[in-house]
Design an enzyme around this catalytic site. Structure first.
Site, PDB file in Angstrom:
ATOM      1  N   HIS A 113       0.840  -1.196   0.000  1.00 40.12           N
ATOM      2  CA  HIS A 113       0.000   0.000   0.000  1.00 40.12           C
ATOM      3  C   HIS A 113       0.878   1.250   0.000  1.00 40.12           C
ATOM      4  O   HIS A 113       2.005   1.225   0.510  1.00 40.12           O
ATOM      5  CB  HIS A 113      -0.913   0.010   1.232  1.00 40.12           C
ATOM      6  CG  HIS A 113      -1.775  -1.204   1.340  1.00 40.12           C
ATOM      7  ND1 HIS A 113      -3.000  -1.293   0.729  1.00 40.12           N
ATOM      8  CD2 HIS A 113      -1.581  -2.390   1.960  1.00 40.12           C
ATOM      9  CE1 HIS A 113      -3.530  -2.477   0.979  1.00 40.12           C
ATOM     10  NE2 HIS A 113      -2.688  -3.164   1.727  1.00 40.12           N
ATOM     11  N   THR A 163      12.362  -9.865   3.762  1.00 39.93           N
ATOM     12  CA  THR A 163      12.178  -8.629   3.002  1.00 39.93           C
ATOM     13  C   THR A 163      13.035  -8.579   1.743  1.00 39.93           C
ATOM     14  O   THR A 163      12.803  -7.730   0.882  1.00 39.93           O
ATOM     15  CB  THR A 163      12.514  -7.409   3.866  1.00 39.93           C
ATOM     16  OG1 THR A 163      13.887  -7.486   4.272  1.00 39.93           O
ATOM     17  CG2 THR A 163      11.621  -7.345   5.100  1.00 39.93           C
TER      18      THR A 163
END
Length: 199
Positions: A113, A163
């Site tokens: 987002h 990540t």
């Protein structure tokens, strides 16, 4: 381009789109049925996953409960096993190889987002694919973030937040997840640390 085409192309899209909402509803209906079948109805659960996922192999088993966004962006290889509470947010493709073991409470997120609330409040999202190779073991409570590739013959320690890409043949762990050491042929003789297998 439609919002679905934008999503699949890795572009910014609005998730509140009618077509995408209908796709998510279809997935939720199938997942609801899957999660609420009696434990003995293994074949029925397997057929539901085959109908939901983009690609499956012959041998796989997913412990309920399971959650996903769309289902059609998920591809799993042969001898796939996941423990309880696997969540896959498959706004982009999630490709999983063969002989992959997934511990409980693992979360695989392709969706992201905007940082700024102005765009988030307009329901903009983006998604990047995730690839997991063959012979991978993801420990319990592992989180995999968008755009990550995990190589083959990898073990990811429990509680890790992945990540960045992980190369082949390593044990990796931590938050953020980092390579701890290489997995070598010397590990073949041991079950755990210094516990040698019986011959």
């Amino acid at each position: 381009m439609t919002e679905k085409e934008k999503m699949l192309a890795g572009k910014a899209y609005q998730a509140g789109d009618k077509e995408l909402s209908q796709d998510r509803l279809r997935a939720r209906e199938i997942v609801f049925e899957f999660n609420n079948l009696p434990p003995k109805q293994i074949k029925q659960r397997k057929n539901l996953i085959k109908n939901l996922f983009g690609k499956t192999a012959t041998m796989f088993y997913i412990e309920p409960p399971f959650r996903c966004d769309y289902g059609y962006n998920i591809e799993i290889g042969d001898h796939f096993y996941s423990n309880f509470n696997l969540t896959i947010l498959d706004c982009a493709k999630v490709t999983i190889g063969s002989h992959v073991f997934v511990g409980p409470n693992v979360s695989i997120y392709t969706a992201g987002h905007p940082l700024h609330s102005h765009l988030r409040n307009q329901e903009y999202e983006w998604a990047q694919p995730i690839v997991i190779g063959d012979n991978v073991w993801l420990g319990g409570n592992v989180v995999i973030n968008p755009g990550v590739t995990i190589g083959s013959n990898v073990v990811v320690g429990s509680g890790s937040v992945v990540t960045k890409n992980i190369p082949d043949n390593v044990f990796a762990a931590g938050n953020p997840c980092k390579v701890i050491r290489e997995i070598t042929d010397a590990d073949k003789d041991f079950y755990y640390k210094n516990f040698k297998l019986d011959e």
